[in-house]
Design a protein around this motif. Structure first.
Motif, PDB file in Angstrom:
ATOM      1  N   ILE A 179      52.744  -8.372 -13.692  1.00 48.82           N
ATOM      2  CA  ILE A 179      51.380  -7.699 -14.410  1.00 48.82           C
ATOM      3  C   ILE A 179      51.232  -6.341 -13.695  1.00 48.82           C
ATOM      4  N   GLU A 180      51.082  -5.971 -14.921  1.00 50.04           N
ATOM      5  CA  GLU A 180      50.749  -4.052 -14.949  1.00 50.04           C
ATOM      6  C   GLU A 180      49.592  -4.258 -15.490  1.00 50.04           C
ATOM      7  N   TRP A 181      48.839  -3.812 -14.179  1.00 52.14           N
ATOM      8  CA  TRP A 181      47.296  -3.451 -14.409  1.00 52.14           C
ATOM      9  C   TRP A 181      46.992  -2.169 -14.838  1.00 52.14           C
ATOM     10  N   LYS A 221      47.932 -15.596 -17.264  1.00 52.30           N
ATOM     11  CA  LYS A 221      48.270 -16.002 -15.568  1.00 52.30           C
ATOM     12  C   LYS A 221      46.857 -16.521 -14.987  1.00 52.30           C
ATOM     13  N   ALA A 222      47.261 -17.056 -13.432  1.00 55.98           N
ATOM     14  CA  ALA A 222      45.796 -17.280 -12.666  1.00 55.98           C
ATOM     15  C   ALA A 222      44.825 -16.027 -12.754  1.00 55.98           C
ATOM     16  N   ASP A 267      52.054 -18.549 -10.103  1.00 55.81           N
ATOM     17  CA  ASP A 267      51.759 -17.333  -9.709  1.00 55.81           C
ATOM     18  C   ASP A 267      51.382 -18.067  -7.471  1.00 55.81           C
ATOM     19  N   LEU A 268      50.335 -18.730  -7.614  1.00 58.59           N
ATOM     20  CA  LEU A 268      50.479 -19.316  -6.311  1.00 58.59           C
ATOM     21  C   LEU A 268      49.215 -18.324  -5.751  1.00 58.59           C
ATOM     22  N   THR A 269      48.756 -17.430  -6.534  1.00 53.49           N
ATOM     23  CA  THR A 269      47.102 -16.625  -6.020  1.00 53.49           C
ATOM     24  C   THR A 269      46.681 -16.295  -7.890  1.00 53.49           C
ATOM     25  N   CYS A 270      46.057 -15.165  -6.995  1.00 56.02           N
ATOM     26  CA  CYS A 270      45.275 -14.441  -8.323  1.00 56.02           C
ATOM     27  C   CYS A 270      46.116 -13.841  -8.704  1.00 56.02           C
ATOM     28  N   ARG A 271      46.145 -13.040  -9.643  1.00 50.71           N
ATOM     29  CA  ARG A 271      47.394 -11.549 -10.057  1.00 50.71           C
ATOM     30  C   ARG A 271      46.222  -9.899  -9.768  1.00 50.71           C
TER      31      ARG A 271
END
Length: 575
Positions: A464-466, A435-436, A401-405
């Motif tokens: 991810i689908e928000w 996930k992060a 992920d490297l960052t917040c998702r």
């Protein structure tokens, strides 16, 4: 009537110079009008969400104001902080400065000027006074002409001072109080600025010690004095009073000095992870990456916020705004800051979590004290037992992920929680369901959820689908998709159709960390303190002027005893 039409770029070569100047003003005014309407939209949505929000959520750490600005941030593809500030400006223009807002809606003033006005009038608390300041500003703004930033602030402050002297913004004194700061927005990847202000005597002692440690190596050490001073500071901060010499000579006494261990985890991907544009097939060996880990680095993971219906304790969340104090929790301590971490393609530039790319030579210098540990792609592995992921699985999730998702958030994954997309235990501890999420967005997703809240759906490749409370959808992909595509190779599918729905419990809100006072109370306390400080400054300035003023003629008798004879009372010379 104002004409918002602007010439197309292809038509510009045929326009006269005067027409180009007119077109520049037309487009500028149209830009101002569009910005004013954008802020008005933000303010309207903010008002609806906060006005209709349940009263018991006002002291939630992620309160209604934070929740709606997160929704606005996702819709406008900006960060949470930008959304919060822009929404606040829209609310102020509508409720406190409607006449200034009308000029903005008409495109006659810029967003930069609006920002300055809002900042300089922010301490006025009386409704009649702010209305008077609004009216005077609206009458005078268009006659100011082009002014520098300082002159603009001076004009606004002069109006504020006539109506409410205690509301005039005073610059903070930058030279009082000790402070230590780590990091600067201008820092290059791989570097962190360390800044401190201390007492003179402490600084002198620190400088003397730093120089002594820097010169504790032999003359053959290859480092410059600046490099040695930097390494000496690192050694002292890690409780090492000496500096290890890098001369390479076996007979150098300083070469045997202990070297401070760097608290860093370094993830190094093998060449074949990016050698081809297509990810490897599923039967490729899963041992796709290796990690270098400092001997001193802690292996424990950041505690997760429970997203199931259990009675797990809640850790302290990270503050969504810098002005808010971190909440205290008796159930669990705040998570320890995670060490810095990097991802590397050997022979190329490194990626530093939270910073970006770092040149390979700089990254190579961090590997001197590292040991190797494998980070394995889970492949089609089965779910892990229990709630908390293993260290290996958590490392894979963070590297993928490297960052917040959450949409628009770039908080590094190394400081984020590992979230179950479908809450545990219905949702398994599996890479296709993990996930992060930074602490703020983890709390948002956990507590502002349900049919009228946020929903998320995760795919086996990490996509991810928000779905927002209004039904709008936003898709985020793992940040490693372009850098390290093998990490996005799909893991096992968990559902044949739609993922299961987890019912919400009635007492879920009781687990949300609470503020000691609401956002409105914090803001009121801040304004009260600023106004009190301004009043004290004005009183001190007035007292100083009275002491410096020469005696008036009719007061001369008080100093001469009425007969021309000096009478200085008990004051010692010089009088």
């Amino acid at each position: 009537m104002f004409d918002e039409s602007a010439p197309e770029p292809r038509d510009l070569p045929g326009l006269a110079d005067a027409d180009l100047v007119d077109a520049a003003w037309t487009t500028t005014r149209a830009e101002n009008r569009a910005c004013a309407r954008k802020l008005a939209v933000m303010a309207e949505l903010f008002d609806r969400r906060t006005r209709l929000a349940p009263h018991d959520r006002l002291d939630w750490w992620v309160d209604p104001a934070a929740a709606v600005t997160a929704e606005i941030a996702a819709a406008h593809h900006i960060t949470q902080g930008l959304a919060l500030h822009q929404t606040y400006r829209g609310v102020v223009l509508r409720d406190r400065l409607p006449r200034v807002g009308a000029l903005f809606l008409d495109g006659l003033i810029s967003e930069l000027l609006v920002r300055t006005i809002i900042t300089r009038t922010d301490l006025i608390t009386d409704e009649e006074l702010i209305a008077a300041v609004d009216a005077e500003l609206a009458d005078q703004i268009l006659g100011w002409g082009p002014l520098s930033a300082k002159k603009t602030e001076a004009e606004i402050d002069a109006i504020v001072k006539r109506h409410d002297p205690d509301a005039v913004r005073q610059p903070p004194d930058p030279n009082t109080g000790r402070a230590v700061e780590f990091g600067n927005p201008a820092d290059a990847p791989g570097f962190t600025t360390l800044w401190a202000r201390m007492f003179d005597c402490d600084a002198a002692a620190a400088e003397h010690t730093l120089i002594a440690v820097a010169y504790s190596v032999c003359d053959n050490d290859p480092r410059s004095l600046d490099d040695r001073r930097n390494d000496a500071l690192h050694a002292l901060l890690t409780a090492n009073p000496v500096l290890a010499c890098l001369c390479g000579n076996t007979d150098c006494d300083a070469a045997t000095n202990p070297r401070p261990l760097r608290e860093i985890i370094v993830y190094a991907l093998t060449d074949h992870t990016t050698a081809t544009a297509e990810p490897p097939s599923s039967d490729t060996a899963d041992n796709d990456s290796a990690a270098f880990e400092s001997n001193k680095c802690q292996s424990d993971e950041t505690p997760d916020v429970r997203d199931d219906e259990g009675d797990e304790p809640q850790p302290d969340p990270t503050a969504p705004e810098a002005t808010e104090p971190e909440p205290k929790s008796e159930a669990a301590p705040a998570p320890k800051p995670r060490p810095g971490a990097s991802a590397l393609i050997p022979g190329r530039s490194a990626y530093v979590f939270g910073s970006g790319f770092m040149p390979t030579p700089l990254f190579d210098a961090l590997l001197a004290d590292a040991t190797i540990r494998e980070v394995i792609h889970p492949g089609q592995a089965a779910p892990e037992p229990g709630y908390a992921p293993s260290a290996a699985l958590a490392a894979f999730i963070r590297c993928r992920d490297l960052t917040c998702r959450f949409p628009g958030c770039d908080k590094p994954a190394t400081t984020a929680d590992i979230d179950h997309t479908v809450p545990h235990p219905i949702g398994p501890t599996h890479p296709s369901n993990l996930k992060a999420l930074c602490r703020f967005h983890h709390l948002l997703k956990t507590f502002w959820t349900g049919p009228n809240g946020w929903r998320d759906r995760q795919h086996p490749d990490g996509t991810i689908e928000w779905t927002s409370p209004t039904g709008h959808t936003y898709t985020t992909h793992p940040a490693s998709r372009l850098l390290f595509p093998v990490l996005c190779r799909p893991t096992a599918s968990l559902w044949t159709g739609d993922p299961p729905e987890v019912p919400m419990s009635a007492n879920r809100g009781a687990m949300m960390p609470r503020r000691t006072r609401t956002r409105a109370q914090s803001r009121a306390a801040h304004i009260t303190a600023e106004r009190k400080r301004n009043a004290e400054i004005r009183a001190a300035e007035a007292a100083a002027e009275n002491r410096a003023a020469p005696p008036r003629d009719h007061d001369r008798d008080e100093f001469t005893g009425g007969e021309g004879k000096s009478d200085y009372g008990n004051d010692p010379p010089p009088f």
